[in-house]
Design an enzyme around this catalytic site. Structure first.
Site, PDB file in Angstrom:
ATOM      1  N   GLY A 126       0.750  -1.248   0.000  1.00  0.00           N
ATOM      2  CA  GLY A 126       0.000   0.000   0.000  1.00  0.00           C
ATOM      3  C   GLY A 126       0.770   1.282   0.000  1.00  0.00           C
ATOM      4  N   GLY A 161       3.918  -3.547  -3.831  1.00  0.00           N
ATOM      5  CA  GLY A 161       3.848  -3.788  -5.269  1.00  0.00           C
ATOM      6  C   GLY A 161       4.252  -2.532  -6.012  1.00  0.00           C
ATOM      7  CB  CYS A 187     -15.129   3.375 -29.710  1.00  0.00           C
ATOM      8  SG  CYS A 187     -14.289   3.253 -31.276  1.00  0.00           S
ATOM      9  CD  GLU A 188     -15.608   2.417 -23.196  1.00  0.00           C
ATOM     10  OE1 GLU A 188     -15.980   3.118 -22.221  1.00  0.00           O
ATOM     11  OE2 GLU A 188     -15.767   1.192 -23.281  1.00  0.00           O
TER      12      GLU A 188
HETATM   13  N1  LLP Z   1      -1.390  -6.914  -0.620  1.00  0.00           N
HETATM   14  C1  LLP Z   1      -2.710  -6.987  -0.857  1.00  0.00           C
HETATM   15  C2  LLP Z   1      -3.514  -7.921  -0.066  1.00  0.00           C
HETATM   16  C3  LLP Z   1      -3.281  -6.181  -1.864  1.00  0.00           C
HETATM   17  O1  LLP Z   1      -4.582  -6.268  -2.091  1.00  0.00           O
HETATM   18  C4  LLP Z   1      -2.470  -5.290  -2.604  1.00  0.00           C
HETATM   19  C5  LLP Z   1      -3.032  -4.466  -3.667  1.00  0.00           C
HETATM   20  C6  LLP Z   1      -1.084  -5.254  -2.323  1.00  0.00           C
HETATM   21  C7  LLP Z   1      -0.587  -6.067  -1.316  1.00  0.00           C
HETATM   22  C8  LLP Z   1      -0.134  -4.371  -3.070  1.00  0.00           C
HETATM   23  O2  LLP Z   1      -0.402  -3.024  -2.859  1.00  0.00           O
HETATM   24  P1  LLP Z   1       0.582  -1.877  -3.401  1.00  0.00           P
HETATM   25  O3  LLP Z   1       1.844  -1.936  -2.585  1.00  0.00           O
HETATM   26  O4  LLP Z   1       0.837  -2.131  -4.834  1.00  0.00           O
HETATM   27  O5  LLP Z   1      -0.182  -0.633  -3.173  1.00  0.00           O
HETATM   28  N2  LLP Z   1      -5.041  -1.263  -9.602  1.00  0.00           N
HETATM   29  C9  LLP Z   1      -4.890  -0.251  -8.570  1.00  0.00           C
HETATM   30  C10 LLP Z   1      -4.238  -0.809  -7.330  1.00  0.00           C
HETATM   31  C11 LLP Z   1      -4.966  -2.021  -6.755  1.00  0.00           C
HETATM   32  C12 LLP Z   1      -4.296  -2.570  -5.527  1.00  0.00           C
HETATM   33  C13 LLP Z   1      -4.907  -3.858  -5.114  1.00  0.00           C
HETATM   34  N3  LLP Z   1      -4.271  -4.508  -4.000  1.00  0.00           N
HETATM   35  C14 LLP Z   1      -4.100   0.915  -9.149  1.00  0.00           C
HETATM   36  O6  LLP Z   1      -3.709   0.870 -10.311  1.00  0.00           O
HETATM   37  O7  LLP Z   1      -3.889   1.913  -8.460  1.00  0.00           O
END
Ligand code: LLP
Length: 433
Positions: free
Chosen positions: A255, A295, A363-364
């Site tokens: 996060g 991530g 097309c959006e």
């Molecule tokens: N752990 C869990 C249980 C998660 O659900 C997530 C992300 C992470 C770790 C990794 O989080 P990060 O460090 O990447 O913030 N598609 C969205 C982000 C969706 C995140 C979903 N879960 C975007 O492009 O902003």
């Protein structure tokens, strides 16, 4: 959510080299992006291996004070070459599906030992695969899942190491689609129920209670919600130990947000150490092994989407740059109104600026990368780089409008390697009859 700056500082993987006449050419590490675009075509995802590693190490360093494992969140970017790069550092992985687990195992069979499996909807098939692979921890999200996991483990005569993903009921300021730590969200188990489920789990000889896990959301740039969540988790650990559970792991989730406006790599070292301090504060003295699931903060700024301008057009008062990438390649602006800096790959300081939308061919109306953005004047045929696209870019891409997905290239020092071929029409219709 769409601040505009004239000349944003670049993330350190993508910098300009400037010639004597003051013309700039954007590089990924030392390689000009013009060369990569000519060689591999556009749209093209380009990643810097050194930036990924630098960010991974900054993360790892920041948590040195306590035993920890970084479990890179595969969903952010699941390309095998990127997983391999991280696996070589002994990185662990956070997976949310059987497919993600298979990717990890494909890269390195023994990496499964450092896999945590999260998600509200793990199927029997996925659970069985994870049990057989011998993963580190199941982050269980409901009573039904706990029952299913125990049944699967019994059938296979294997013991499942578990943590419950507790819902700390902590608000985090981020886009509502990626905030997860409130009672009203589908994720985790409310604290009160968690204690009951830990009790149930302890009664099964096929479940091994090993930890407590939490994840409050994504793209969170204020560290306060992380400290608040960890304070609650620390209390839960003490309560559970008092009840006789042997809690070894605390999984703090992912996060940590990045700045999509501007941030240098050194700023990241600072941000990640502030984050680490706020996560570790409540855990000192608890004698736990900390798991982290970053991530975006590892791969986001290490990637860019390179696209070519097909047309310029003007509708009334509005300017449009129609580019060859679209929302199917990078959906973040369309889905979350996310801001990505967009810079010309070749910069000519003698030219002025323009206020324009940058849009794709889909097309959006939602198919845009920027709206009313002031940016340097560019022309048809020029290349643009959409920055900070390494996370949730390719992994969220689709074939909408029957568009083959872009190629992906990994830059390592002076070499650029295709780590995913550009899709072809044949790829698109494979499996259709
Ligand atoms: N752990 C869990 C249980 C998660 O659900 C997530 C992300 C992470 C770790 C990794 O989080 P990060 O460090 O990447 O913030 N598609 C969205 C982000 C969706 C995140 C979903 N879960 C975007 O492009 O902003």
């Amino acid at each position: 959510m769409s601040p505009s700056r004239k000349t944003p500082p670049q993330p350190s993987a993508f910098t300009y080299s400037t010639d004597k006449r003051g013309q700039g050419s954007l590089l990924c590490d030392q390689i000009p992006l013009t060369r990569l675009a000519e060689r591999f075509g556009t749209p093209l995802y380009v990643y810097s291996a050194s930036e990924i590693l630098r960010r991974y190490r900054a993360f790892d360093d920041a948590f040195q004070p306590i035993p920890h494992t970084i479990c890179y969140s595969v969903k952010a970017n699941s390309n095998l070459a990127i997983l391999r790069l991280l696996a070589k550092q002994n990185c662990g992985f956070d997976v949310v599906s059987g497919g993600e687990l298979q990717r990890v195992v494909q890269v390195n069979r023994s990496a499964a030992r450092n896999v945590v499996f999260s998600g509200v909807g793990k199927t029997v098939v996925e659970i069985q695969a994870a049990l057989k692979a011998g993963i580190l921890l199941f982050n269980v999200e409901s009573q039904s899942e706990l029952r299913t996991l125990a049944e699967c483990a019994e059938k296979l005569k294997l013991v499942a190491p578990i943590a419950l993903r507790v819902n700390p009921d902590v608000p985090a300021e981020t886009h509502p689609y990626i905030s997860t730590g409130l009672r009203e969200h589908k994720f985790g188990v409310p604290l009160a129920e968690a204690y009951r489920l830990y009790g149930q789990a302890a009664e099964s000889k096929w479940l091994h209670v090993a930890g407590v896990s939490v994840h409050i959301g994504s793209q969170i740039t204020d560290v306060k919600p992380f400290s608040a969540a960890m304070e609650r988790v620390a209390e839960v650990v003490l309560d559970l130990r008092a009840q006789g559970h042997k809690i070894k792991y605390v999984d703090a989730g992912g996060g940590l947000g990045i700045s999509y406006i501007a941030r240098s790599s050194d700023d990241f070292a600072h941000a990640v150490s502030t984050y680490a301090r706020s996560v570790m504060k409540s855990l000192r003295g608890l004698n736990i092994h900390l798991l982290l699931e970053p991530g975006r903060s590892i791969v986001g700024p290490a990637g860019a989407l390179i696209t070519r301008i097909i047309y310029r057009k003007r509708n009334g008062q509005k300017n449009f740059l129609v580019v060859d990438a679209a929302m199917n390649d990078l959906i973040r602006p369309a889905l979350y109104q996310a801001h990505h800096e967009i810079v010309p790959v070749q910069r000519d300081h003698s030219l002025g600026t323009q206020t324009t939308d940058v849009v794709g061919p889909v097309c959006e109306t939602g198919d845009f990368f920027a709206r009313d953005r002031e940016m340097p004047e560019v022309n048809e045929g020029d290349l643009l780089a959409i920055l900070d696209a390494g996370a949730y870019g390719m992994s969220l891409s689709s074939n909408y409008n029957s568009r083959p997905r872009p190629a992906e290239v990994l830059v390592q020092g002076k070499t650029a390697t295709v780590i995913r071929k550009r899709e072809t029409f044949r790829d698109l219709i494979r499996g259709e009859g």
